[in-house]
Motif scaffolding. Structure first.
Motif, PDB file in Angstrom:
ATOM      1  N   ASP A 134     -16.407   0.305  26.981  1.00 20.76           N
ATOM      2  CA  ASP A 134     -16.771   1.660  27.329  1.00 20.76           C
ATOM      3  C   ASP A 134     -16.681   2.551  26.100  1.00 20.76           C
ATOM      4  O   ASP A 134     -15.708   2.468  25.349  1.00 20.76           O
ATOM      5  N   TYR A 135     -17.657   3.390  25.944  1.00 20.89           N
ATOM      6  CA  TYR A 135     -17.627   4.351  24.859  1.00 20.89           C
ATOM      7  C   TYR A 135     -17.109   5.660  25.436  1.00 20.89           C
ATOM      8  O   TYR A 135     -17.713   6.231  26.317  1.00 20.89           O
ATOM      9  N   LYS A 157     -18.910 -16.135  19.217  1.00 17.71           N
ATOM     10  CA  LYS A 157     -18.811 -14.767  19.700  1.00 17.71           C
ATOM     11  C   LYS A 157     -20.039 -13.976  19.277  1.00 17.71           C
ATOM     12  O   LYS A 157     -20.497 -14.084  18.146  1.00 17.71           O
ATOM     13  N   ILE A 158     -20.550 -13.192  20.217  1.00 20.42           N
ATOM     14  CA  ILE A 158     -21.655 -12.283  19.923  1.00 20.42           C
ATOM     15  C   ILE A 158     -21.214 -10.897  20.364  1.00 20.42           C
ATOM     16  O   ILE A 158     -20.729 -10.719  21.496  1.00 20.42           O
ATOM     17  N   LYS A 159     -21.371  -9.916  19.464  1.00 22.68           N
ATOM     18  CA  LYS A 159     -21.044  -8.530  19.782  1.00 22.68           C
ATOM     19  C   LYS A 159     -22.306  -7.701  19.589  1.00 22.68           C
ATOM     20  O   LYS A 159     -22.918  -7.743  18.524  1.00 22.68           O
ATOM     21  N   LEU A 160     -22.668  -6.971  20.619  1.00 23.26           N
ATOM     22  CA  LEU A 160     -23.901  -6.190  20.617  1.00 23.26           C
ATOM     23  C   LEU A 160     -23.569  -4.739  20.938  1.00 23.26           C
ATOM     24  O   LEU A 160     -23.104  -4.433  22.040  1.00 23.26           O
ATOM     25  N   TYR A 161     -23.811  -3.857  19.967  1.00 28.90           N
ATOM     26  CA  TYR A 161     -23.450  -2.447  20.107  1.00 28.90           C
ATOM     27  C   TYR A 161     -24.650  -1.541  19.884  1.00 28.90           C
ATOM     28  O   TYR A 161     -25.354  -1.673  18.880  1.00 28.90           O
ATOM     29  N   THR A 218     -19.748  -9.525  23.810  1.00 26.22           N
ATOM     30  CA  THR A 218     -19.240  -8.167  23.975  1.00 26.22           C
ATOM     31  C   THR A 218     -20.403  -7.198  23.901  1.00 26.22           C
ATOM     32  O   THR A 218     -21.216  -7.275  22.976  1.00 26.22           O
ATOM     33  N   LEU A 219     -20.479  -6.302  24.879  1.00 27.61           N
ATOM     34  CA  LEU A 219     -21.591  -5.360  24.964  1.00 27.61           C
ATOM     35  C   LEU A 219     -21.079  -3.930  24.974  1.00 27.61           C
ATOM     36  O   LEU A 219     -20.087  -3.620  25.623  1.00 27.61           O
ATOM     37  N   LEU A 220     -21.783  -3.065  24.254  1.00 33.08           N
ATOM     38  CA  LEU A 220     -21.535  -1.630  24.302  1.00 33.08           C
ATOM     39  C   LEU A 220     -22.864  -0.924  24.152  1.00 33.08           C
ATOM     40  O   LEU A 220     -23.562  -1.112  23.148  1.00 33.08           O
ATOM     41  N   SER A 221     -23.246  -0.198  25.155  1.00 38.53           N
ATOM     42  CA  SER A 221     -24.478   0.581  25.151  1.00 38.53           C
ATOM     43  C   SER A 221     -25.723  -0.294  24.932  1.00 38.53           C
ATOM     44  O   SER A 221     -26.500  -0.081  24.009  1.00 38.53           O
ATOM     45  N   CYS A 222     -25.868  -1.256  25.832  1.00 44.05           N
ATOM     46  CA  CYS A 222     -27.062  -2.113  25.886  1.00 44.05           C
ATOM     47  C   CYS A 222     -27.593  -2.032  27.315  1.00 44.05           C
ATOM     48  O   CYS A 222     -27.483  -2.995  28.092  1.00 44.05           O
ATOM     49  N   PRO A 223     -28.158  -0.897  27.704  1.00 42.80           N
ATOM     50  CA  PRO A 223     -28.483  -0.647  29.109  1.00 42.80           C
ATOM     51  C   PRO A 223     -29.554  -1.541  29.712  1.00 42.80           C
ATOM     52  O   PRO A 223     -29.568  -1.749  30.922  1.00 42.80           O
TER      53      PRO A 223
END
Length: 108
Positions: A103-104, A44-48, A79-84
């Motif tokens: 989503d934030y 698992k990779i999570k990128l925020y 998982t991505l959050l705010s990586c435009p």
């Protein structure tokens, strides 16, 4: 040896709040070995909050999204959050089983 070799049992990688980070892993030696192949248990990779991130693995002309002979297992999720700037179209099977876009939402 690279720092990644110290984390050979790592199953989950979380990277967050790095404004200038452009890539997570790059080719580390002239033999073609990369830090990603040194993480055989990574699932698992999570990128925020990584506004400049545009790729996960840099290998000159190749990236993580290209076939990697040294990588014989699949990531369960990214998982991505705010990586435009990260190109999501490249994060697909067979490499990544599930791409999760979070989503934030501001509390009101």
């Amino acid at each position: 040896g690279s720092l990644a070799q110290c984390f050979c049992n790592l199953e989950e990688l979380i990277v967050e709040d790095c404004e200038s980070l452009k890539e997570i892993i790059e080719r580390s030696d002239e033999m073609g070995n990369d830090d990603f192949s040194a993480l055989p248990r990574l699932r698992k990779i999570k990128l925020y909050y990584l506004p400049q991130l545009f790729r996960l693995l840099y290998e000159g002309e190749r990236s993580l999204e290209d076939p990697l002979p040294s990588r014989d297992c699949q990531l369960e999720s990214v998982t991505l959050l705010s990586c435009p700037k990260l190109d999501r179209s490249l994060l697909k099977q067979p490499l990544v089983k599930e791409l999760i876009e979070e989503d934030y939402k501001l509390a009101t």
